[in-house]
Design a protein around this motif. Structure first.
Motif, mmCIF file in Angstrom:
data_model
loop_
_atom_site.group_PDB
_atom_site.id
_atom_site.type_symbol
_atom_site.label_atom_id
_atom_site.label_comp_id
_atom_site.label_asym_id
_atom_site.label_seq_id
_atom_site.Cartn_x
_atom_site.Cartn_y
_atom_site.Cartn_z
ATOM 1 N N VAL B 63 -107.917 36.227 -100.866
ATOM 2 C CA VAL B 63 -109.176 36.437 -100.163
ATOM 3 C C VAL B 63 -110.090 36.704 -101.198
ATOM 4 O O VAL B 63 -111.278 36.159 -101.155
ATOM 5 C CB VAL B 63 -109.044 37.546 -99.291
ATOM 6 N N THR B 64 -109.878 37.762 -102.297
ATOM 7 C CA THR B 64 -110.740 37.834 -103.343
ATOM 8 C C THR B 64 -111.309 36.622 -104.057
ATOM 9 O O THR B 64 -112.410 36.286 -104.211
ATOM 10 C CB THR B 64 -110.136 38.778 -104.609
ATOM 11 N N ARG B 65 -110.384 35.619 -104.230
ATOM 12 C CA ARG B 65 -110.627 34.250 -104.945
ATOM 13 C C ARG B 65 -111.543 33.598 -104.158
ATOM 14 O O ARG B 65 -112.549 32.734 -104.501
ATOM 15 C CB ARG B 65 -109.303 33.535 -105.139
ATOM 16 N N LEU B 66 -111.316 33.506 -102.780
ATOM 17 C CA LEU B 66 -112.082 32.636 -101.792
ATOM 18 C C LEU B 66 -113.534 33.389 -101.713
ATOM 19 O O LEU B 66 -114.438 32.608 -101.784
ATOM 20 C CB LEU B 66 -111.560 32.869 -100.387
ATOM 21 N N LEU B 67 -113.600 34.844 -101.900
ATOM 22 C CA LEU B 67 -114.888 35.224 -101.774
ATOM 23 C C LEU B 67 -115.722 34.976 -102.783
ATOM 24 O O LEU B 67 -116.785 34.746 -102.994
ATOM 25 C CB LEU B 67 -114.768 36.627 -101.906
ATOM 26 N N ASN B 68 -114.886 34.754 -104.337
ATOM 27 C CA ASN B 68 -115.677 34.347 -105.475
ATOM 28 C C ASN B 68 -116.239 32.985 -105.270
ATOM 29 O O ASN B 68 -117.381 32.706 -105.550
ATOM 30 C CB ASN B 68 -114.606 34.225 -106.398
ATOM 31 N N PHE B 69 -115.618 32.099 -104.236
ATOM 32 C CA PHE B 69 -116.035 30.636 -104.231
ATOM 33 C C PHE B 69 -117.486 31.054 -103.501
ATOM 34 O O PHE B 69 -118.221 30.334 -103.581
ATOM 35 C CB PHE B 69 -115.057 29.876 -103.498
ATOM 36 N N VAL B 70 -117.311 31.685 -102.462
ATOM 37 C CA VAL B 70 -118.566 31.886 -101.537
ATOM 38 C C VAL B 70 -119.655 32.558 -102.348
ATOM 39 O O VAL B 70 -120.862 31.769 -102.075
ATOM 40 C CB VAL B 70 -118.086 33.082 -100.544
ATOM 41 N N ASP B 71 -119.497 33.245 -103.346
ATOM 42 C CA ASP B 71 -120.524 33.669 -104.225
ATOM 43 C C ASP B 71 -121.109 32.758 -105.129
ATOM 44 O O ASP B 71 -122.201 32.836 -105.530
ATOM 45 C CB ASP B 71 -119.877 34.944 -104.924
ATOM 46 N N ARG B 72 -120.328 31.714 -105.402
ATOM 47 C CA ARG B 72 -120.706 30.652 -106.191
ATOM 48 C C ARG B 72 -120.863 29.156 -105.506
ATOM 49 O O ARG B 72 -119.916 28.542 -105.825
ATOM 50 C CB ARG B 72 -119.973 30.671 -107.690
ATOM 51 N N PRO B 73 -121.997 29.095 -104.849
ATOM 52 C CA PRO B 73 -121.832 27.764 -103.853
ATOM 53 C C PRO B 73 -121.904 26.541 -104.897
ATOM 54 O O PRO B 73 -121.421 25.605 -103.961
ATOM 55 C CB PRO B 73 -123.053 28.081 -103.112
ATOM 56 N N ALA B 74 -121.976 26.591 -105.795
ATOM 57 C CA ALA B 74 -122.193 25.352 -106.656
ATOM 58 C C ALA B 74 -120.840 24.688 -106.948
ATOM 59 O O ALA B 74 -120.724 23.577 -107.521
ATOM 60 C CB ALA B 74 -123.157 25.416 -107.850
ATOM 61 N N SER B 75 -119.903 25.508 -107.213
ATOM 62 C CA SER B 75 -118.835 25.376 -108.159
ATOM 63 C C SER B 75 -118.098 24.528 -107.203
ATOM 64 O O SER B 75 -118.071 24.362 -106.015
ATOM 65 C CB SER B 75 -117.874 26.702 -108.197
ATOM 66 N N ASP B 76 -116.937 23.640 -107.462
ATOM 67 C CA ASP B 76 -116.170 22.615 -106.823
ATOM 68 C C ASP B 76 -115.311 23.483 -106.090
ATOM 69 O O ASP B 76 -114.737 24.521 -106.490
ATOM 70 C CB ASP B 76 -115.256 22.094 -108.050
ATOM 71 N N CYS B 77 -114.628 23.008 -105.031
ATOM 72 C CA CYS B 77 -113.994 23.780 -103.996
ATOM 73 C C CYS B 77 -112.517 23.035 -104.025
ATOM 74 O O CYS B 77 -111.903 23.447 -102.996
ATOM 75 C CB CYS B 77 -114.712 23.424 -102.534
#
Lengths: 142, 142
Positions: B63-77
């Motif tokens: 979940v922490t890792r997913l939240l990091n993605f949410v916080d950086r919307p430009a990064s690759d998914c």
DNA sequence: AGAAACCCTGTAGCCGCTACAGAGTCAAGC
DNA sequence: GCTTGACTCTGTAGCGGCTACAGGGTTTCT
């Protein structure tokens, strides 16, 4: 038989054997002059019994109760059925929720097939819209 | 919004909210003059997001890792897919073992239909014979 | 004789909460 | 104004079932 041999022949970690003793599942064994634990056949059987119950995912508290029945062969076994039935109930309930979970996750997974920017990731979108209380593929009503 | 309201509107225990903060999943909120936490809409959404992931049985680390993605919307998914796939794998594996478990338990249960003395209880017999390395109904080869 | 493998006790960590203890704060009713 | 109750705070300990040390002693192999 020393602890390593006992552990090895039942496929249990040495630390786990000591843990079972501390928890009252295995009776304290005799000790050699140097303080090493020595086990006999009864310990081996008891440990195998415990592992069998654990393989059925019974909590140690229930295993303890089963062992009490084993130690008192004259008593009535009605409670054993109850115990096993409870375990079946627990497993059935978990199965149900796991099946739902699998559905939800595969639905979620379908939202994003190829990598792109997280801003456009269907998976994150789903998870975020849930955060707004909206409907989402993985937790759809039915 | 104070912690109680936040917790109530997401169906989370107050203690759990504080636990999430301590674990770094929820950012520390502002405080009132008296020291009480005050939350806004973003906290509410983030908490709902977390709960949604937890409902899918994801570990908090994921979940922490997913939240990091949410916080950086430009990064690759791409890694998000990997993460979800791993979760699906975990669930599938557990489902498989739970199904086997259910079979084993029902086979075991069949060994004793009516209460009698434990000495004659089929269930205990099965569990004990396993302790001798013998074949048993619930862990039969196939 | 020295190294590796075993054994001992005791304690701390894992996960995701949950449940206190012991204190402060606030709003409503009498 | 004073009590009652509901809320909040921090910090710590517990759950289950192990697992993994640390820091020591003993045995066994070469």
């Amino acid at each position: 038989m020393r602890i390593g041999e006992l552990a090895g022949s039942t496929g249990v970690d040495v630390e786990t054997v000591r843990y079972y003793e501390k928890s009252g599942l295995l009776p304290p064994p005799a000790r050699e002059a140097n303080g090493y634990r020595t086990y006999g056949k009864t310990h081996l059987e008891r440990l195998a019994f415990i592992r069998h119950c654990r393989a059925l995912d019974m909590p140690l508290a229930d295993v303890t109760r089963l062992l009490n029945f084993v130690d008192r062969p004259a008593s009535d076994c009605g409670d054993i059925n109850v115990l096993v039935d409870q375990q079946i109930g627990r497993v059935k309930a978990r199965l149900k929720s796991m099946r739902a979970l699998e559905k939800q996750l595969t639905a979620l997974r379908r939202q994003c097939s190829e990598p792109h920017s997280t801003k456009e990731c269907g998976i994150l979108h789903e998870l975020v819209s849930a955060a707004h209380g909206e409907a989402c593929a993985c937790h759809a009503e039915h």
